[in-house]
Design a protein around this motif. Sequence first.
Motif, PDB file in Angstrom:
ATOM      1  N   LYS A 111      -7.781  22.862  14.385  1.00  0.00           N
ATOM      2  CA  LYS A 111      -8.677  22.890  15.539  1.00  0.00           C
ATOM      3  C   LYS A 111      -8.530  21.636  16.384  1.00  0.00           C
ATOM      4  O   LYS A 111      -8.594  21.681  17.624  1.00  0.00           O
ATOM      5  N   LYS A 112      -8.305  20.506  15.726  1.00  0.00           N
ATOM      6  CA  LYS A 112      -8.216  19.232  16.431  1.00  0.00           C
ATOM      7  C   LYS A 112      -6.973  19.152  17.301  1.00  0.00           C
ATOM      8  O   LYS A 112      -7.011  18.611  18.410  1.00  0.00           O
ATOM      9  N   ARG A 113      -5.854  19.708  16.827  1.00  0.00           N
ATOM     10  CA  ARG A 113      -4.582  19.579  17.542  1.00  0.00           C
ATOM     11  C   ARG A 113      -4.240  20.809  18.383  1.00  0.00           C
ATOM     12  O   ARG A 113      -3.278  20.785  19.159  1.00  0.00           O
ATOM     13  N   TYR A 114      -5.029  21.869  18.264  1.00  0.00           N
ATOM     14  CA  TYR A 114      -4.642  23.121  18.911  1.00  0.00           C
ATOM     15  C   TYR A 114      -4.469  22.979  20.428  1.00  0.00           C
ATOM     16  O   TYR A 114      -3.569  23.586  21.013  1.00  0.00           O
ATOM     17  N   ILE A 115      -5.293  22.165  21.066  1.00  0.00           N
ATOM     18  CA  ILE A 115      -5.227  21.996  22.518  1.00  0.00           C
ATOM     19  C   ILE A 115      -3.863  21.472  22.963  1.00  0.00           C
ATOM     20  O   ILE A 115      -3.488  21.618  24.136  1.00  0.00           O
ATOM     21  N   LEU A 116      -3.099  20.891  22.039  1.00  0.00           N
ATOM     22  CA  LEU A 116      -1.788  20.328  22.361  1.00  0.00           C
ATOM     23  C   LEU A 116      -0.683  21.369  22.402  1.00  0.00           C
ATOM     24  O   LEU A 116       0.443  21.068  22.814  1.00  0.00           O
TER      25      LEU A 116
END
Length: 234
Positions: A112-117
Amino acid sequence: MDGFVPTLEQVDELHRKIAPSEAAYELVHTHCVIVARIACQLARRRNALFVRQCTLPQGEAVPPTDGVTGGTTPPRLLDERLTMIGGLLHDIGTYRVLKHDGTDGEELKFSKKRYILHGLLGYEYLIGEGVSEEIAQFARNHTGVGLTREDVERQGLPLPPDDYVPMNLEQEAVMVADKYHSKSVPPKFLSVDAYTDRAARFGEENKRRWLDAVEQYGVPDIPALAAEYGMRMI
């Protein structure tokens, strides 16, 4: 223009090269195929409206195109081949944001933390593989309903401050199509109303962007696609 526009065979090779497991490939590649199909349906709808604007009496409704109803006449014809290839590669960066990637025996799970990347990572992967900028941009500019520099800064997103919004109608068609299908485990389809609720979580402006996009591109027959793929729809 530097770089190449992949063939369908090369699209599959690009997916296979980056996929950490067969399970990851099946999830992400299937999603991309579905989004490419929907995006092409939306593009054909708008193209039909463009072509027939001079042949139908003003105010006469245009019959559904590939199951898509509604929509508005675009300023030009959309390139359906470009839309298809872009759709097939738009989410290729998601392989690099998997927390459990299918190699450890656990169920696939995204970070969830890195998904925006994932959009930027997909763009960088495609450029690194020699793919043209016009195709790589589909990966960079499809997240949400268009991430602006203001969105990035206001939400404190872990992205370089910049605009990550569609640069042309083809990218826009893929961005819109992407909202109708989720790579959740198991994957599912979303109705217009279901994504409207999601968009509203990020404010009224975000919700308005989505509803404006629906008005422009029309509504695809999501129940029929859900039945075809044997997936649930919310």
